[in-house]
Design an enzyme around this catalytic site. Structure first.
Site, short mmCIF file in Angstrom:
data_model
loop_
_atom_site.label_atom_id
_atom_site.label_comp_id
_atom_site.label_asym_id
_atom_site.label_seq_id
_atom_site.Cartn_x
_atom_site.Cartn_y
_atom_site.Cartn_z
N LYS A 190 -73.98 50.37 -97.50
CA LYS A 190 -74.78 49.81 -96.68
C LYS A 190 -74.95 50.50 -95.56
CE LYS A 190 -75.53 47.25 -93.75
NZ LYS A 190 -76.60 47.55 -92.85
N GLU A 266 -62.59 50.68 -89.04
CA GLU A 266 -62.56 51.79 -87.83
C GLU A 266 -63.47 51.15 -86.82
OE1 GLU A 266 -60.93 54.55 -87.97
OE2 GLU A 266 -60.64 55.17 -89.90
N CYS A 301 -67.36 56.71 -80.92
CA CYS A 301 -66.15 55.71 -80.72
C CYS A 301 -65.39 56.35 -79.98
CB CYS A 301 -65.85 55.47 -82.02
SG CYS A 301 -65.27 56.60 -83.26
N GLU A 400 -66.55 48.33 -73.84
CA GLU A 400 -67.20 49.52 -74.67
C GLU A 400 -68.53 49.64 -74.30
OE1 GLU A 400 -67.42 50.08 -78.75
OE2 GLU A 400 -66.83 51.96 -78.66
P1 NAD Z 1 -72.01 47.19 -85.94
O1 NAD Z 1 -70.84 46.61 -86.03
O2 NAD Z 1 -73.22 46.21 -85.10
O3 NAD Z 1 -72.74 47.70 -87.27
C1 NAD Z 1 -72.13 48.36 -87.80
C2 NAD Z 1 -72.54 48.47 -89.64
O4 NAD Z 1 -72.06 47.13 -89.65
C3 NAD Z 1 -73.95 48.28 -89.70
O5 NAD Z 1 -74.12 48.86 -90.90
C4 NAD Z 1 -74.54 46.80 -89.65
O6 NAD Z 1 -75.80 46.43 -90.59
C5 NAD Z 1 -73.41 46.06 -90.23
N1 NAD Z 1 -73.40 44.54 -90.06
C6 NAD Z 1 -73.83 43.96 -89.04
N2 NAD Z 1 -73.53 42.78 -88.90
C7 NAD Z 1 -72.65 42.68 -90.12
C8 NAD Z 1 -72.31 41.45 -90.86
N3 NAD Z 1 -72.47 40.22 -90.50
N4 NAD Z 1 -71.59 41.67 -91.99
C9 NAD Z 1 -71.55 42.96 -92.55
N5 NAD Z 1 -72.10 43.93 -92.00
C10 NAD Z 1 -72.54 43.87 -90.83
O7 NAD Z 1 -71.87 48.41 -84.95
P2 NAD Z 1 -73.09 49.51 -84.41
O8 NAD Z 1 -73.89 48.87 -83.45
O9 NAD Z 1 -73.77 49.86 -85.63
O10 NAD Z 1 -72.08 50.66 -83.96
C11 NAD Z 1 -71.29 50.77 -82.63
C12 NAD Z 1 -70.00 50.33 -82.87
O11 NAD Z 1 -69.14 51.05 -83.96
C13 NAD Z 1 -69.23 50.65 -81.37
O12 NAD Z 1 -68.17 49.69 -81.28
C14 NAD Z 1 -68.47 51.97 -81.87
O13 NAD Z 1 -67.45 52.07 -81.18
C15 NAD Z 1 -68.07 51.71 -83.29
N6 NAD Z 1 -67.86 52.97 -84.07
C16 NAD Z 1 -66.54 53.15 -84.51
C17 NAD Z 1 -66.24 54.36 -85.04
C18 NAD Z 1 -65.02 54.86 -85.64
O14 NAD Z 1 -64.72 55.44 -86.29
N7 NAD Z 1 -63.72 53.88 -85.30
C19 NAD Z 1 -67.22 55.31 -85.29
C20 NAD Z 1 -68.59 54.99 -84.93
C21 NAD Z 1 -68.67 53.70 -84.41
#
Ligand code: NAD
Length: 501
Positions: A190, A266, A301, A400
Protein backbone atom coordinates in the site's frame (compact mmCIF):
# COMPACT_ATOMS: atom_id res chain seq x y z
CA UNK A 1 12.02 28.94 -19.29
CA UNK A 2 14.95 26.62 -19.95
CA UNK A 3 14.88 24.02 -22.70
CA UNK A 4 15.10 21.25 -20.08
CA UNK A 5 12.06 22.56 -18.21
CA UNK A 6 9.94 22.95 -21.32
CA UNK A 7 10.91 19.42 -22.43
CA UNK A 8 9.87 18.02 -19.05
CA UNK A 9 6.62 19.98 -19.04
CA UNK A 10 5.78 18.56 -22.45
CA UNK A 11 6.56 15.02 -21.26
CA UNK A 12 4.47 15.58 -18.12
CA UNK A 13 1.49 16.55 -20.30
CA UNK A 14 1.69 13.38 -22.36
CA UNK A 15 2.75 10.72 -19.83
CA UNK A 16 0.17 8.17 -18.67
CA UNK A 17 -0.42 8.60 -14.94
CA UNK A 18 -0.86 5.24 -13.17
CA UNK A 19 -4.03 5.29 -11.10
CA UNK A 20 -5.29 1.71 -10.72
CA UNK A 21 -4.64 -1.13 -8.32
CA UNK A 22 -2.59 -4.09 -9.54
CA UNK A 23 -4.16 -7.25 -8.14
CA UNK A 24 -3.65 -10.82 -9.27
CA UNK A 25 -1.87 -9.66 -12.39
CA UNK A 26 -4.53 -7.19 -13.49
CA UNK A 27 -5.03 -3.45 -13.38
CA UNK A 28 -8.30 -2.77 -11.55
CA UNK A 29 -10.36 0.12 -10.23
CA UNK A 30 -11.47 -0.08 -6.62
CA UNK A 31 -14.31 -2.57 -6.15
CA UNK A 32 -16.66 0.11 -4.85
CA UNK A 33 -15.51 2.49 -7.60
CA UNK A 34 -14.10 5.08 -5.18
CA UNK A 35 -11.15 7.34 -5.98
CA UNK A 36 -8.97 9.85 -4.19
CA UNK A 37 -7.35 12.96 -5.64
CA UNK A 38 -3.65 12.86 -6.37
CA UNK A 39 -2.58 16.51 -6.13
CA UNK A 40 0.60 17.90 -7.66
CA UNK A 41 2.60 19.68 -4.98
CA UNK A 42 4.49 21.49 -7.75
CA UNK A 43 1.47 23.69 -8.57
CA UNK A 44 -1.46 22.45 -6.48
CA UNK A 45 -3.31 21.06 -9.51
CA UNK A 46 -5.11 17.72 -9.75
CA UNK A 47 -2.84 15.13 -11.34
CA UNK A 48 -5.21 12.18 -11.40
CA UNK A 49 -7.92 10.39 -9.53
CA UNK A 50 -6.60 7.16 -8.12
CA UNK A 51 -8.44 3.98 -7.18
CA UNK A 52 -9.20 4.20 -3.47
CA UNK A 53 -8.80 0.65 -2.21
CA UNK A 54 -10.89 -0.33 0.80
CA UNK A 55 -11.18 -3.43 2.98
CA UNK A 56 -12.81 -5.44 0.16
CA UNK A 57 -9.94 -4.59 -2.24
CA UNK A 58 -7.42 -5.60 0.41
CA UNK A 59 -9.32 -8.88 0.86
CA UNK A 60 -9.03 -9.83 -2.80
CA UNK A 61 -5.39 -8.74 -2.98
CA UNK A 62 -4.50 -10.77 0.13
CA UNK A 63 -6.43 -13.76 -1.23
CA UNK A 64 -4.52 -13.51 -4.54
CA UNK A 65 -1.22 -13.23 -2.69
CA UNK A 66 -2.11 -16.23 -0.51
CA UNK A 67 -3.07 -18.36 -3.54
CA UNK A 68 0.20 -17.45 -5.23
CA UNK A 69 2.12 -18.38 -2.12
CA UNK A 70 0.23 -21.60 -1.46
CA UNK A 71 0.62 -23.02 -4.96
CA UNK A 72 4.32 -22.18 -4.98
CA UNK A 73 4.29 -20.40 -8.36
CA UNK A 74 7.04 -18.09 -7.11
CA UNK A 75 8.28 -19.60 -3.86
CA UNK A 76 9.05 -22.95 -5.48
CA UNK A 77 10.92 -21.63 -8.49
CA UNK A 78 14.60 -22.54 -8.52
CA UNK A 79 16.80 -19.75 -7.17
CA UNK A 80 18.29 -19.22 -10.62
CA UNK A 81 14.84 -18.69 -12.13
CA UNK A 82 13.83 -16.21 -9.41
CA UNK A 83 17.05 -14.34 -9.89
CA UNK A 84 16.52 -14.06 -13.64
CA UNK A 85 13.06 -12.54 -13.18
CA UNK A 86 14.25 -10.02 -10.59
CA UNK A 87 17.15 -9.00 -12.83
CA UNK A 88 14.71 -8.60 -15.68
CA UNK A 89 12.61 -6.34 -13.45
CA UNK A 90 15.72 -4.27 -12.66
CA UNK A 91 16.47 -4.06 -16.41
CA UNK A 92 12.94 -2.80 -17.06
CA UNK A 93 13.23 -0.25 -14.25
CA UNK A 94 16.42 0.96 -15.89
CA UNK A 95 14.91 1.18 -19.35
CA UNK A 96 11.89 3.04 -17.86
CA UNK A 97 14.01 5.19 -15.55
CA UNK A 98 13.13 8.44 -17.29
CA UNK A 99 9.39 7.72 -17.04
CA UNK A 100 9.64 6.58 -13.41
CA UNK A 101 11.68 9.64 -12.42
CA UNK A 102 9.14 11.95 -14.02
CA UNK A 103 6.28 10.20 -12.21
CA UNK A 104 8.16 10.40 -8.90
CA UNK A 105 8.89 14.09 -9.30
CA UNK A 106 5.30 14.87 -10.31
CA UNK A 107 3.94 12.89 -7.38
CA UNK A 108 6.16 14.33 -4.66
CA UNK A 109 7.44 17.73 -5.84
CA UNK A 110 11.04 16.53 -5.49
CA UNK A 111 13.57 17.85 -8.01
CA UNK A 112 13.58 15.70 -11.11
CA UNK A 113 17.37 15.58 -11.00
CA UNK A 114 17.13 13.83 -7.59
CA UNK A 115 14.50 11.40 -8.84
CA UNK A 116 16.77 10.61 -11.79
CA UNK A 117 20.05 10.44 -9.88
CA UNK A 118 18.91 8.99 -6.57
CA UNK A 119 15.38 7.62 -6.18
CA UNK A 120 15.06 5.45 -9.27
CA UNK A 121 18.68 4.16 -9.43
CA UNK A 122 18.62 3.28 -5.71
CA UNK A 123 15.27 1.50 -6.02
CA UNK A 124 16.75 -0.47 -8.93
CA UNK A 125 19.88 -1.23 -6.89
CA UNK A 126 17.71 -2.89 -4.24
CA UNK A 127 16.14 -5.21 -6.80
CA UNK A 128 19.55 -6.17 -8.23
CA UNK A 129 21.16 -6.61 -4.82
CA UNK A 130 18.51 -9.08 -3.60
CA UNK A 131 18.35 -10.79 -7.01
CA UNK A 132 22.06 -11.50 -6.58
CA UNK A 133 21.83 -12.40 -2.91
CA UNK A 134 19.05 -14.95 -3.18
CA UNK A 135 21.24 -17.74 -4.51
CA UNK A 136 24.21 -16.92 -2.31
CA UNK A 137 22.76 -16.99 1.17
CA UNK A 138 23.10 -20.39 2.82
CA UNK A 139 21.45 -21.91 5.89
CA UNK A 140 23.29 -23.53 8.80
CA UNK A 141 24.26 -27.08 9.65
CA UNK A 142 24.43 -27.81 13.37
CA UNK A 143 27.59 -29.09 15.07
CA UNK A 144 28.35 -32.70 14.20
CA UNK A 145 26.41 -35.12 16.37
CA UNK A 146 26.93 -38.86 15.90
CA UNK A 147 23.23 -39.79 15.83
CA UNK A 148 21.85 -36.70 14.16
CA UNK A 149 21.94 -34.33 11.27
CA UNK A 150 20.61 -30.92 12.25
CA UNK A 151 20.19 -27.88 10.09
CA UNK A 152 18.43 -24.53 10.21
CA UNK A 153 16.65 -23.22 7.18
CA UNK A 154 14.94 -19.92 6.40
CA UNK A 155 11.40 -20.27 5.12
CA UNK A 156 9.35 -17.42 3.67
CA UNK A 157 6.66 -16.03 5.96
CA UNK A 158 3.85 -16.04 3.37
CA UNK A 159 1.94 -12.82 2.66
CA UNK A 160 3.76 -9.59 3.47
CA UNK A 161 1.86 -6.31 3.78
CA UNK A 162 4.12 -3.37 3.01
CA UNK A 163 3.01 0.16 3.95
CA UNK A 164 5.31 2.96 2.82
CA UNK A 165 5.56 6.76 2.97
CA UNK A 166 5.83 9.43 0.28
CA UNK A 167 9.27 10.93 0.80
CA UNK A 168 11.12 8.33 -1.30
CA UNK A 169 8.13 6.38 -2.57
CA UNK A 170 9.71 3.78 -4.83
CA UNK A 171 13.03 3.63 -3.01
CA UNK A 172 11.36 2.81 0.35
CA UNK A 173 8.99 0.37 -1.31
CA UNK A 174 11.84 -1.55 -2.94
CA UNK A 175 13.76 -1.76 0.34
CA UNK A 176 10.89 -4.02 1.40
CA UNK A 177 9.56 -5.58 -1.79
CA UNK A 178 12.94 -6.78 -3.10
CA UNK A 179 14.14 -8.78 -0.04
CA UNK A 180 10.60 -10.08 0.61
CA UNK A 181 10.41 -11.39 -2.96
CA UNK A 182 13.94 -12.77 -2.78
CA UNK A 183 12.87 -14.89 0.19
CA UNK A 184 9.88 -16.27 -1.77
CA UNK A 185 7.02 -14.32 -0.19
CA UNK A 186 3.98 -12.75 -1.82
CA UNK A 187 3.28 -9.05 -1.26
CA UNK A 188 0.48 -6.57 -0.96
CA UNK A 189 1.95 -3.06 -1.08
CA UNK A 190 0.00 0.00 0.00
CA UNK A 191 1.79 3.11 -1.22
CA UNK A 192 1.23 6.48 0.45
CA UNK A 193 -1.83 8.29 -0.89
CA UNK A 194 0.36 11.27 -1.81
CA UNK A 195 2.60 9.19 -4.10
CA UNK A 196 1.10 5.99 -5.51
CA UNK A 197 2.25 6.21 -9.14
CA UNK A 198 5.68 4.56 -9.31
CA UNK A 199 4.64 1.59 -7.17
CA UNK A 200 1.75 0.86 -9.54
CA UNK A 201 3.99 1.21 -12.59
CA UNK A 202 6.68 -1.06 -11.15
CA UNK A 203 4.10 -3.73 -10.28
CA UNK A 204 3.14 -3.67 -13.98
CA UNK A 205 6.79 -3.95 -14.99
CA UNK A 206 7.18 -6.90 -12.62
CA UNK A 207 4.47 -8.74 -14.55
CA UNK A 208 6.26 -7.92 -17.79
CA UNK A 209 9.46 -9.29 -16.23
CA UNK A 210 7.72 -12.61 -15.63
CA UNK A 211 6.82 -12.38 -11.96
CA UNK A 212 3.75 -14.61 -11.69
CA UNK A 213 0.39 -12.85 -11.14
CA UNK A 214 -0.65 -12.44 -7.53
CA UNK A 215 2.91 -12.38 -6.16
CA UNK A 216 3.29 -8.60 -6.09
CA UNK A 217 0.04 -6.67 -5.68
CA UNK A 218 -0.37 -2.93 -5.18
CA UNK A 219 -3.50 -1.46 -3.61
CA UNK A 220 -3.52 2.34 -3.45
CA UNK A 221 -5.79 3.89 -0.86
CA UNK A 222 -5.96 5.92 2.30
CA UNK A 223 -4.10 4.91 5.42
CA UNK A 224 -7.14 4.68 7.67
CA UNK A 225 -9.00 2.46 5.21
CA UNK A 226 -6.70 0.39 2.96
CA UNK A 227 -3.68 0.56 5.29
CA UNK A 228 -5.69 -0.32 8.37
CA UNK A 229 -7.49 -3.20 6.60
CA UNK A 230 -4.15 -4.64 5.52
CA UNK A 231 -2.69 -4.37 9.02
CA UNK A 232 -5.78 -5.93 10.62
CA UNK A 233 -6.05 -8.73 8.06
CA UNK A 234 -6.08 -12.23 9.55
CA UNK A 235 -4.22 -13.73 6.60
CA UNK A 236 -1.30 -11.29 6.41
CA UNK A 237 1.83 -12.67 8.09
CA UNK A 238 3.79 -9.48 8.48
CA UNK A 239 3.53 -5.72 8.10
CA UNK A 240 6.73 -4.02 6.95
CA UNK A 241 6.28 -0.33 7.60
CA UNK A 242 8.07 2.95 7.05
CA UNK A 243 6.35 6.07 8.31
CA UNK A 244 5.45 7.98 11.42
CA UNK A 245 5.58 6.84 15.02
CA UNK A 246 1.88 7.59 15.39
CA UNK A 247 0.98 5.03 12.73
CA UNK A 248 3.71 2.64 13.94
CA UNK A 249 1.97 2.48 17.31
CA UNK A 250 -1.38 1.76 15.61
CA UNK A 251 0.16 -1.05 13.59
CA UNK A 252 1.33 -2.81 16.74
CA UNK A 253 -2.18 -2.49 18.16
CA UNK A 254 -3.69 -3.86 14.94
CA UNK A 255 -1.34 -6.82 15.16
CA UNK A 256 -2.49 -7.49 18.73
CA UNK A 257 -6.12 -7.13 17.72
CA UNK A 258 -5.78 -9.57 14.82
CA UNK A 259 -3.39 -12.46 14.26
CA UNK A 260 -0.20 -11.30 16.04
CA UNK A 261 1.40 -10.72 12.66
CA UNK A 262 5.00 -9.63 12.79
CA UNK A 263 5.59 -5.91 12.50
CA UNK A 264 8.76 -4.12 11.47
CA UNK A 265 8.89 -0.37 11.92
CA UNK A 266 11.15 2.22 10.32
CA UNK A 267 10.02 5.45 11.97
CA UNK A 268 11.16 9.01 12.33
CA UNK A 269 14.16 10.75 13.82
CA UNK A 270 15.58 13.92 15.29
CA UNK A 271 19.11 13.17 14.28
CA UNK A 272 22.05 15.10 15.72
CA UNK A 273 25.14 16.12 13.79
CA UNK A 274 28.02 17.14 16.06
CA UNK A 275 30.76 19.49 14.92
CA UNK A 276 33.84 19.39 17.15
CA UNK A 277 36.41 22.22 17.07
CA UNK A 278 38.96 19.93 15.37
CA UNK A 279 36.58 19.26 12.46
CA UNK A 280 38.99 18.37 9.63
CA UNK A 281 37.03 20.05 6.86
CA UNK A 282 34.91 23.04 7.87
CA UNK A 283 33.70 23.73 4.34
CA UNK A 284 32.80 20.07 3.75
CA UNK A 285 31.06 19.81 7.11
CA UNK A 286 29.10 23.00 6.40
CA UNK A 287 27.94 21.57 3.06
CA UNK A 288 27.07 18.33 4.88
CA UNK A 289 25.20 20.21 7.60
CA UNK A 290 23.14 22.17 5.07
CA UNK A 291 22.33 19.37 2.65
CA UNK A 292 21.64 16.81 5.38
CA UNK A 293 18.61 18.91 6.38
CA UNK A 294 17.65 20.57 3.10
CA UNK A 295 17.94 17.58 0.75
CA UNK A 296 14.46 16.44 -0.36
CA UNK A 297 13.09 19.63 1.26
CA UNK A 298 13.95 18.19 4.68
CA UNK A 299 11.58 15.27 4.22
CA UNK A 300 14.14 12.63 5.08
CA UNK A 301 13.85 10.38 8.11
CA UNK A 302 17.61 10.66 8.73
CA UNK A 303 17.67 14.45 8.23
CA UNK A 304 20.25 15.99 10.56
CA UNK A 305 17.72 18.37 12.03
CA UNK A 306 19.77 19.15 15.15
CA UNK A 307 23.16 20.72 14.48
CA UNK A 308 25.35 20.67 17.57
CA UNK A 309 28.31 23.05 17.19
CA UNK A 310 31.15 23.58 19.66
CA UNK A 311 31.12 27.14 20.98
CA UNK A 312 34.78 27.71 19.95
CA UNK A 313 33.95 27.46 16.25
CA UNK A 314 30.28 28.31 16.30
CA UNK A 315 30.47 31.76 14.65
CA UNK A 316 32.86 30.63 11.92
CA UNK A 317 30.98 27.41 11.25
CA UNK A 318 27.53 28.99 11.18
CA UNK A 319 28.74 31.62 8.71
CA UNK A 320 29.77 28.76 6.39
CA UNK A 321 26.48 26.88 6.82
CA UNK A 322 24.45 30.01 6.11
CA UNK A 323 26.63 30.73 3.06
CA UNK A 324 25.82 27.27 1.62
CA UNK A 325 22.15 27.32 2.62
CA UNK A 326 21.46 30.81 1.29
CA UNK A 327 22.35 29.55 -2.19
CA UNK A 328 19.74 26.78 -1.97
CA UNK A 329 16.70 28.25 -3.66
CA UNK A 330 13.34 26.66 -4.23
CA UNK A 331 12.63 26.04 -7.89
CA UNK A 332 10.30 24.20 -10.23
CA UNK A 333 10.83 20.46 -9.57
CA UNK A 334 10.65 19.75 -13.29
CA UNK A 335 13.50 22.12 -14.09
CA UNK A 336 16.67 19.99 -14.39
CA UNK A 337 18.61 22.77 -12.65
CA UNK A 338 16.44 22.72 -9.50
CA UNK A 339 18.02 21.21 -6.41
CA UNK A 340 15.31 22.13 -3.90
CA UNK A 341 11.67 21.58 -4.82
CA UNK A 342 8.22 21.53 -3.25
CA UNK A 343 7.06 19.85 -0.07
CA UNK A 344 4.83 16.87 -0.71
CA UNK A 345 1.49 18.41 0.26
CA UNK A 346 -0.24 21.48 1.58
CA UNK A 347 -0.55 19.68 4.93
CA UNK A 348 3.18 18.96 5.18
CA UNK A 349 3.97 22.57 4.25
CA UNK A 350 1.58 23.84 6.92
CA UNK A 351 3.21 21.57 9.51
CA UNK A 352 6.64 23.02 8.68
CA UNK A 353 5.31 26.58 8.82
CA UNK A 354 3.71 25.86 12.19
CA UNK A 355 7.02 24.60 13.60
CA UNK A 356 8.72 27.75 12.30
CA UNK A 357 6.21 29.93 14.17
CA UNK A 358 6.65 27.85 17.33
CA UNK A 359 10.45 28.22 17.16
CA UNK A 360 10.10 31.99 16.81
CA UNK A 361 7.68 32.12 19.73
CA UNK A 362 10.03 30.05 21.89
CA UNK A 363 12.83 32.57 21.32
CA UNK A 364 15.11 30.85 18.79
CA UNK A 365 17.03 33.19 16.51
CA UNK A 366 15.92 33.02 12.87
CA UNK A 367 19.02 33.32 10.69
CA UNK A 368 17.69 32.16 7.32
CA UNK A 369 14.37 31.62 5.53
CA UNK A 370 11.35 31.26 7.76
CA UNK A 371 8.41 31.15 5.37
CA UNK A 372 6.60 30.01 2.27
CA UNK A 373 8.05 30.87 -1.14
CA UNK A 374 6.90 30.57 -4.79
CA UNK A 375 3.32 30.95 -3.60
CA UNK A 376 2.28 32.29 -7.03
CA UNK A 377 2.99 28.82 -8.49
CA UNK A 378 0.15 27.35 -6.42
CA UNK A 379 2.64 24.79 -5.10
CA UNK A 380 3.88 24.06 -1.58
CA UNK A 381 7.35 25.53 -1.16
CA UNK A 382 9.08 26.44 2.12
CA UNK A 383 12.43 28.25 2.14
CA UNK A 384 15.44 26.55 3.73
CA UNK A 385 15.19 27.76 7.29
CA UNK A 386 17.82 27.96 10.04
CA UNK A 387 17.29 28.78 13.69
CA UNK A 388 20.27 29.41 15.96
CA UNK A 389 20.24 29.54 19.78
CA UNK A 390 17.86 26.60 20.03
CA UNK A 391 17.78 25.12 23.52
CA UNK A 392 17.82 21.33 23.98
CA UNK A 393 14.35 21.48 25.54
CA UNK A 394 12.76 23.55 22.74
CA UNK A 395 10.05 22.05 20.55
CA UNK A 396 12.36 22.36 17.53
CA UNK A 397 14.97 20.26 19.32
CA UNK A 398 12.52 17.56 20.34
CA UNK A 399 9.89 17.05 17.62
CA UNK A 400 10.39 15.87 14.09
CA UNK A 401 9.39 18.58 11.60
CA UNK A 402 9.96 16.54 8.45
CA UNK A 403 10.63 19.77 6.60
CA UNK A 404 13.52 22.13 5.78
CA UNK A 405 14.03 23.54 9.27
CA UNK A 406 17.39 23.31 11.05
CA UNK A 407 17.89 23.95 14.77
CA UNK A 408 21.38 24.86 15.97
CA UNK A 409 22.47 24.11 19.52
CA UNK A 410 25.82 25.07 21.05
CA UNK A 411 27.92 22.88 23.38
CA UNK A 412 31.16 23.30 25.29
CA UNK A 413 32.54 19.82 25.94
CA UNK A 414 32.38 16.32 24.59
CA UNK A 415 30.24 14.82 27.34
CA UNK A 416 27.72 17.61 26.97
CA UNK A 417 27.52 16.98 23.20
CA UNK A 418 26.67 13.30 23.70
CA UNK A 419 24.20 14.14 26.45
CA UNK A 420 22.31 16.57 24.20
CA UNK A 421 22.59 14.25 21.18
CA UNK A 422 21.04 11.33 23.06
CA UNK A 423 18.40 13.41 24.80
CA UNK A 424 15.64 12.37 22.40
CA UNK A 425 13.10 9.60 22.09
CA UNK A 426 14.53 8.88 18.63
CA UNK A 427 17.66 6.98 17.60
CA UNK A 428 17.80 6.77 13.84
CA UNK A 429 21.09 8.42 12.84
CA UNK A 430 23.87 10.57 14.24
CA UNK A 431 26.96 12.22 12.82
CA UNK A 432 30.23 13.47 14.19
CA UNK A 433 32.95 15.58 12.59
CA UNK A 434 36.38 15.38 14.21
CA UNK A 435 40.01 14.75 13.26
CA UNK A 436 40.66 12.91 16.53
CA UNK A 437 40.43 9.16 15.97
CA UNK A 438 39.97 8.38 19.66
CA UNK A 439 37.19 10.91 19.95
CA UNK A 440 35.52 9.47 16.84
CA UNK A 441 35.53 6.00 18.42
CA UNK A 442 34.24 7.38 21.71
CA UNK A 443 31.43 9.11 19.82
CA UNK A 444 30.46 5.96 17.92
CA UNK A 445 30.06 4.15 21.24
CA UNK A 446 28.31 7.02 23.00
CA UNK A 447 25.69 7.83 20.36
CA UNK A 448 22.44 5.88 20.54
CA UNK A 449 21.48 5.53 16.90
CA UNK A 450 21.03 2.85 14.27
CA UNK A 451 23.64 4.49 12.06
CA UNK A 452 26.54 6.70 13.02
CA UNK A 453 28.50 8.58 10.37
CA UNK A 454 31.96 10.00 10.97
CA UNK A 455 33.08 12.97 8.84
CA UNK A 456 30.22 12.51 6.41
CA UNK A 457 26.43 12.17 6.35
CA UNK A 458 24.23 9.40 4.98
CA UNK A 459 27.31 7.74 3.61
CA UNK A 460 25.90 4.22 3.20
CA UNK A 461 24.11 2.21 0.58
CA UNK A 462 22.19 -1.03 0.14
CA UNK A 463 25.14 -3.06 1.47
CA UNK A 464 24.68 -1.77 5.04
CA UNK A 465 21.72 -2.34 7.38
CA UNK A 466 19.37 0.57 7.99
CA UNK A 467 17.00 1.12 10.90
CA UNK A 468 16.46 2.72 14.23
CA UNK A 469 17.13 2.47 17.94
CA UNK A 470 14.55 3.55 20.53
CA UNK A 471 11.35 5.07 19.06
CA UNK A 472 12.87 5.19 15.59
CA UNK A 473 11.66 1.62 15.26
CA UNK A 474 13.00 -1.89 14.95
CA UNK A 475 13.88 -4.33 12.22
CA UNK A 476 16.39 -3.54 9.51
CA UNK A 477 16.04 -2.70 5.84
CA UNK A 478 18.97 -3.07 3.39
CA UNK A 479 21.84 -5.58 3.46
CA UNK A 480 21.52 -9.33 3.93
CA UNK A 481 19.98 -8.72 7.39
CA UNK A 482 16.79 -7.50 5.72
CA UNK A 483 16.21 -10.94 4.22
CA UNK A 484 15.96 -12.57 7.65
CA UNK A 485 13.05 -10.30 8.47
CA UNK A 486 10.93 -11.88 5.76
CA UNK A 487 11.54 -15.45 6.86
CA UNK A 488 10.99 -17.85 9.71
CA UNK A 489 13.86 -19.97 10.90
CA UNK A 490 13.08 -23.66 10.96
CA UNK A 491 15.32 -26.08 12.88
CA UNK A 492 15.33 -29.56 11.35
CA UNK A 493 16.80 -32.68 12.88
CA UNK A 494 17.28 -36.09 11.25
CA UNK A 495 17.95 -38.99 13.57
CA UNK A 496 20.40 -41.36 11.90
CA UNK A 497 19.43 -44.89 12.80
CA UNK A 498 22.40 -47.01 13.66
CA UNK A 499 24.48 -43.95 14.54
CA UNK A 500 27.74 -43.49 12.72
CA UNK A 501 29.89 -46.33 11.53
P1 NAD B 1 2.46 8.19 7.95
O1 NAD B 1 2.83 7.29 9.06
O2 NAD B 1 1.33 9.12 8.13
O3 NAD B 1 2.11 7.36 6.64
C1 NAD B 1 2.91 6.29 6.19
C2 NAD B 1 2.03 5.26 5.55
O4 NAD B 1 1.14 4.75 6.53
C3 NAD B 1 1.17 5.78 4.40
O5 NAD B 1 1.12 4.81 3.38
C4 NAD B 1 -0.19 5.93 5.04
O6 NAD B 1 -1.26 5.81 4.14
C5 NAD B 1 -0.18 4.78 6.01
N1 NAD B 1 -1.14 4.91 7.12
C6 NAD B 1 -1.61 6.04 7.69
N2 NAD B 1 -2.50 5.73 8.66
C7 NAD B 1 -2.58 4.39 8.71
C8 NAD B 1 -3.32 3.47 9.51
N3 NAD B 1 -4.17 3.89 10.46
N4 NAD B 1 -3.15 2.15 9.29
C9 NAD B 1 -2.30 1.71 8.35
N5 NAD B 1 -1.59 2.53 7.55
C10 NAD B 1 -1.72 3.86 7.74
O7 NAD B 1 3.81 8.93 7.62
P2 NAD B 1 4.11 9.91 6.45
O8 NAD B 1 3.55 11.22 6.82
O9 NAD B 1 3.67 9.32 5.16
O10 NAD B 1 5.71 9.91 6.45
C11 NAD B 1 6.42 10.71 7.31
C12 NAD B 1 6.98 9.91 8.46
O11 NAD B 1 7.67 8.75 7.99
C13 NAD B 1 8.00 10.68 9.23
O12 NAD B 1 7.78 10.55 10.60
C14 NAD B 1 9.33 10.05 8.83
O13 NAD B 1 10.37 10.19 9.72
C15 NAD B 1 8.95 8.65 8.60
N6 NAD B 1 9.90 8.02 7.68
C16 NAD B 1 10.78 7.11 8.19
C17 NAD B 1 11.71 6.49 7.36
C18 NAD B 1 12.66 5.45 7.90
O14 NAD B 1 13.21 4.71 7.12
N7 NAD B 1 12.87 5.35 9.18
C19 NAD B 1 11.75 6.80 6.01
C20 NAD B 1 10.82 7.73 5.51
C21 NAD B 1 9.90 8.32 6.36
Amino acid sequence: MTQGLSDNLAKAESIALPNMAVVDGELRPALAGGTFDNISSRDGRLLAQVAAGEAADIDIAVAAARRAFADGRWRNLAPKAKKKILHKLADLMESHAEELALLESLDTGKPIRDAQAVDIPLATDSVRYYAEALDKVYGEVGPHHPGRLSYAVHEPLGVIGAIVPWNFPLHMAMWKVAPALAMGNSIVLKPAEQSPMTAIRVAELALEAGLPPGVFNVVPGLGETAGKALALHMDVDMIAFTGSGVVGRLLMQYSGQSNLKRVSLELGGKSPQIIFPDCPDIAGAARGAAWSIFYNQGQVCTAASRLLVHEDIRAEFMAEVVKVASRIEAGDPLDPATRFGAMVSAGQMETALRYIETAKAEGAELVLGGGRVREESGGYYVAPTIFDQVTPGATLAREEVFGPVLGVIGFSDEAEAYRIANDTVYGLAAGVWTADLDRAHRAVRALHAGQVWVNGWDADDITMPFGGFKQSGFGRDRSLHAMEKYADLKAVSFTIRGGVA
